[in-house]
Design a protein around this motif. Structure first.
Motif, PDB file in Angstrom:
ATOM      1  N   GLU A  18      50.059  23.167 -45.995  1.00  0.00           N
ATOM      2  CA  GLU A  18      50.853  23.953 -45.313  1.00  0.00           C
ATOM      3  C   GLU A  18      50.824  23.997 -44.013  1.00  0.00           C
ATOM      4  O   GLU A  18      51.630  24.086 -42.834  1.00  0.00           O
ATOM      5  CB  GLU A  18      51.139  25.623 -45.406  1.00  0.00           C
ATOM      6  CG  GLU A  18      51.895  25.369 -47.090  1.00  0.00           C
ATOM      7  CD  GLU A  18      51.253  25.667 -48.400  1.00  0.00           C
ATOM      8  OE1 GLU A  18      49.432  25.609 -48.415  1.00  0.00           O
ATOM      9  OE2 GLU A  18      51.225  24.319 -49.149  1.00  0.00           O
ATOM     10  N   LEU A  19      49.691  24.192 -43.260  1.00  0.00           N
ATOM     11  CA  LEU A  19      49.354  24.728 -42.461  1.00  0.00           C
ATOM     12  C   LEU A  19      49.388  23.550 -41.290  1.00  0.00           C
ATOM     13  O   LEU A  19      50.183  23.510 -39.987  1.00  0.00           O
ATOM     14  CB  LEU A  19      47.421  25.219 -42.379  1.00  0.00           C
ATOM     15  CG  LEU A  19      47.013  26.269 -42.797  1.00  0.00           C
ATOM     16  CD1 LEU A  19      45.728  25.879 -42.716  1.00  0.00           C
ATOM     17  CD2 LEU A  19      48.118  27.656 -41.571  1.00  0.00           C
ATOM     18  N   LEU A  20      49.039  22.147 -41.745  1.00  0.00           N
ATOM     19  CA  LEU A  20      49.522  20.873 -40.820  1.00  0.00           C
ATOM     20  C   LEU A  20      50.847  20.847 -41.225  1.00  0.00           C
ATOM     21  O   LEU A  20      51.477  20.208 -40.114  1.00  0.00           O
ATOM     22  CB  LEU A  20      48.989  19.687 -42.147  1.00  0.00           C
ATOM     23  CG  LEU A  20      48.814  18.711 -41.283  1.00  0.00           C
ATOM     24  CD1 LEU A  20      48.219  18.783 -39.519  1.00  0.00           C
ATOM     25  CD2 LEU A  20      48.832  17.129 -42.004  1.00  0.00           C
ATOM     26  N   ALA A  21      51.954  21.461 -41.582  1.00  0.00           N
ATOM     27  CA  ALA A  21      53.164  20.941 -41.617  1.00  0.00           C
ATOM     28  C   ALA A  21      53.312  21.795 -40.932  1.00  0.00           C
ATOM     29  O   ALA A  21      54.954  21.330 -39.896  1.00  0.00           O
ATOM     30  CB  ALA A  21      53.806  20.795 -43.011  1.00  0.00           C
ATOM     31  N   ALA A  22      53.296  23.349 -40.263  1.00  0.00           N
ATOM     32  CA  ALA A  22      53.396  24.192 -39.588  1.00  0.00           C
ATOM     33  C   ALA A  22      53.465  24.133 -37.889  1.00  0.00           C
ATOM     34  O   ALA A  22      54.376  23.818 -37.324  1.00  0.00           O
ATOM     35  CB  ALA A  22      52.699  25.610 -39.953  1.00  0.00           C
ATOM     36  N   LEU A  23      52.025  22.844 -38.153  1.00  0.00           N
ATOM     37  CA  LEU A  23      51.607  22.214 -36.592  1.00  0.00           C
ATOM     38  C   LEU A  23      52.720  21.558 -35.891  1.00  0.00           C
ATOM     39  O   LEU A  23      53.126  21.485 -35.236  1.00  0.00           O
ATOM     40  CB  LEU A  23      50.375  22.397 -36.606  1.00  0.00           C
ATOM     41  CG  LEU A  23      49.725  21.693 -35.054  1.00  0.00           C
ATOM     42  CD1 LEU A  23      49.719  22.727 -33.957  1.00  0.00           C
ATOM     43  CD2 LEU A  23      48.087  21.513 -35.189  1.00  0.00           C
TER      44      LEU A  23
ATOM     45  N   PRO B 254      52.793  13.413 -34.353  1.00  0.00           N
ATOM     46  CA  PRO B 254      51.491  13.065 -33.747  1.00  0.00           C
ATOM     47  C   PRO B 254      51.112  11.977 -34.003  1.00  0.00           C
ATOM     48  O   PRO B 254      51.587  11.268 -35.096  1.00  0.00           O
ATOM     49  CB  PRO B 254      50.336  13.736 -33.881  1.00  0.00           C
ATOM     50  CG  PRO B 254      50.471  16.042 -34.089  1.00  0.00           C
ATOM     51  CD  PRO B 254      52.554  15.115 -35.087  1.00  0.00           C
ATOM     52  N   PRO B 255      50.352  10.628 -33.380  1.00  0.00           N
ATOM     53  CA  PRO B 255      50.481   9.643 -33.600  1.00  0.00           C
ATOM     54  C   PRO B 255      49.699   9.527 -34.521  1.00  0.00           C
ATOM     55  O   PRO B 255      49.491   8.801 -35.292  1.00  0.00           O
ATOM     56  CB  PRO B 255      49.851   8.995 -32.407  1.00  0.00           C
ATOM     57  CG  PRO B 255      49.902  10.417 -31.428  1.00  0.00           C
ATOM     58  CD  PRO B 255      50.326  11.296 -32.083  1.00  0.00           C
ATOM     59  N   HIS B 256      48.346   9.908 -34.699  1.00  0.00           N
ATOM     60  CA  HIS B 256      47.487   9.681 -35.706  1.00  0.00           C
ATOM     61  C   HIS B 256      47.751  11.452 -36.850  1.00  0.00           C
ATOM     62  O   HIS B 256      46.618  11.158 -37.446  1.00  0.00           O
ATOM     63  CB  HIS B 256      45.826   9.757 -35.621  1.00  0.00           C
ATOM     64  CG  HIS B 256      46.519   9.004 -33.742  1.00  0.00           C
ATOM     65  ND1 HIS B 256      46.018   7.472 -34.589  1.00  0.00           N
ATOM     66  CD2 HIS B 256      45.352   8.727 -32.680  1.00  0.00           C
ATOM     67  CE1 HIS B 256      45.765   6.626 -33.323  1.00  0.00           C
ATOM     68  NE2 HIS B 256      46.307   7.022 -32.039  1.00  0.00           N
ATOM     69  N   ALA B 257      48.660  11.547 -36.480  1.00  0.00           N
ATOM     70  CA  ALA B 257      48.713  12.717 -37.505  1.00  0.00           C
ATOM     71  C   ALA B 257      48.384  12.115 -39.501  1.00  0.00           C
ATOM     72  O   ALA B 257      49.269  11.408 -40.013  1.00  0.00           O
ATOM     73  CB  ALA B 257      50.269  13.891 -37.233  1.00  0.00           C
ATOM     74  N   GLY B 258      47.587  12.893 -40.227  1.00  0.00           N
ATOM     75  CA  GLY B 258      48.204  12.235 -41.790  1.00  0.00           C
ATOM     76  C   GLY B 258      46.995  13.003 -42.315  1.00  0.00           C
ATOM     77  O   GLY B 258      45.852  13.858 -42.124  1.00  0.00           O
ATOM     78  N   ALA B 259      46.821  13.294 -43.622  1.00  0.00           N
ATOM     79  CA  ALA B 259      45.262  13.815 -44.555  1.00  0.00           C
ATOM     80  C   ALA B 259      44.415  12.652 -44.152  1.00  0.00           C
ATOM     81  O   ALA B 259      44.581  11.340 -44.616  1.00  0.00           O
ATOM     82  CB  ALA B 259      45.881  14.147 -45.432  1.00  0.00           C
TER      83      ALA B 259
ATOM     84  N   LEU C 283      49.076  29.893 -34.593  1.00  0.00           N
ATOM     85  CA  LEU C 283      49.590  29.183 -34.179  1.00  0.00           C
ATOM     86  C   LEU C 283      50.774  29.975 -33.090  1.00  0.00           C
ATOM     87  O   LEU C 283      51.628  30.537 -34.600  1.00  0.00           O
ATOM     88  CB  LEU C 283      49.913  28.237 -34.895  1.00  0.00           C
ATOM     89  CG  LEU C 283      50.927  27.071 -34.907  1.00  0.00           C
ATOM     90  CD1 LEU C 283      50.795  26.887 -33.211  1.00  0.00           C
ATOM     91  CD2 LEU C 283      50.667  26.040 -35.494  1.00  0.00           C
ATOM     92  N   SER C 284      51.082  30.255 -31.949  1.00  0.00           N
ATOM     93  CA  SER C 284      52.609  30.332 -30.891  1.00  0.00           C
ATOM     94  C   SER C 284      53.388  28.891 -31.301  1.00  0.00           C
ATOM     95  O   SER C 284      53.156  28.432 -31.194  1.00  0.00           O
ATOM     96  CB  SER C 284      52.001  31.142 -30.397  1.00  0.00           C
ATOM     97  OG  SER C 284      51.745  30.728 -29.326  1.00  0.00           O
ATOM     98  N   PRO C 285      54.202  29.514 -30.215  1.00  0.00           N
ATOM     99  CA  PRO C 285      55.725  28.498 -29.788  1.00  0.00           C
ATOM    100  C   PRO C 285      54.936  27.995 -29.357  1.00  0.00           C
ATOM    101  O   PRO C 285      55.356  26.487 -29.186  1.00  0.00           O
ATOM    102  CB  PRO C 285      56.642  29.091 -29.503  1.00  0.00           C
ATOM    103  CG  PRO C 285      56.875  30.505 -31.069  1.00  0.00           C
ATOM    104  CD  PRO C 285      55.124  31.318 -30.415  1.00  0.00           C
TER     105      PRO C 285
ATOM    106  N   HIS D 238      41.898  19.005 -42.946  1.00  0.00           N
ATOM    107  CA  HIS D 238      40.487  19.109 -43.586  1.00  0.00           C
ATOM    108  C   HIS D 238      40.912  19.466 -45.319  1.00  0.00           C
ATOM    109  O   HIS D 238      41.406  20.057 -45.563  1.00  0.00           O
ATOM    110  CB  HIS D 238      39.732  19.553 -43.016  1.00  0.00           C
ATOM    111  CG  HIS D 238      39.411  19.252 -41.409  1.00  0.00           C
ATOM    112  ND1 HIS D 238      38.649  18.493 -41.852  1.00  0.00           N
ATOM    113  CD2 HIS D 238      40.099  19.191 -40.076  1.00  0.00           C
ATOM    114  CE1 HIS D 238      37.829  18.473 -40.656  1.00  0.00           C
ATOM    115  NE2 HIS D 238      38.867  18.368 -39.476  1.00  0.00           N
ATOM    116  N   ALA D 239      39.950  18.609 -46.213  1.00  0.00           N
ATOM    117  CA  ALA D 239      40.151  19.169 -46.862  1.00  0.00           C
ATOM    118  C   ALA D 239      39.945  20.812 -47.807  1.00  0.00           C
ATOM    119  O   ALA D 239      40.579  20.971 -48.640  1.00  0.00           O
ATOM    120  CB  ALA D 239      38.636  18.163 -48.118  1.00  0.00           C
TER     121      ALA D 239
END
Length: 74
Positions: free
Chosen positions: A55-60, A68-73, A21-23, A49-50
């Motif tokens: 931390e990966l989702l937070a970084a993205l 993003p409109p549908h971001a979430g666990a 994941l780059s800038p 995903h489980a």
């Protein structure tokens, strides 16, 4: 014997060439066979995903600059 060496090489390529994941883009890689660059501007939904750490989702989401409109666990 050749098959064992080939399998070890494919595994090593997967381990040493992870997704990046780059800038400005997300690079999706699968060993030495696939290297796909996706601009962050084209990513509209992020899903956790489980088997992935939160931390990966937070970084993205941080690099996208907005939630993003549908971001979430899921």
């Amino acid at each position: 014997m050749y098959g064992v060496v080939l399998m070890l090489g494919l595994h090593a390529a997967s381990v040493t060439r992870p997704h990046v994941l780059s800038p400005d883009a997300l690079r999706v890689r699968k060993g030495a066979h696939l290297d796909l660059r996706i601009p962050l501007a084209l990513i509209t939904t992020v899903r956790l995903h489980a088997d992935q750490p939160a931390e990966l989702l937070a970084a993205l989401k941080e690099r996208l600059g907005a939630r993003p409109p549908h971001a979430g666990a899921n």
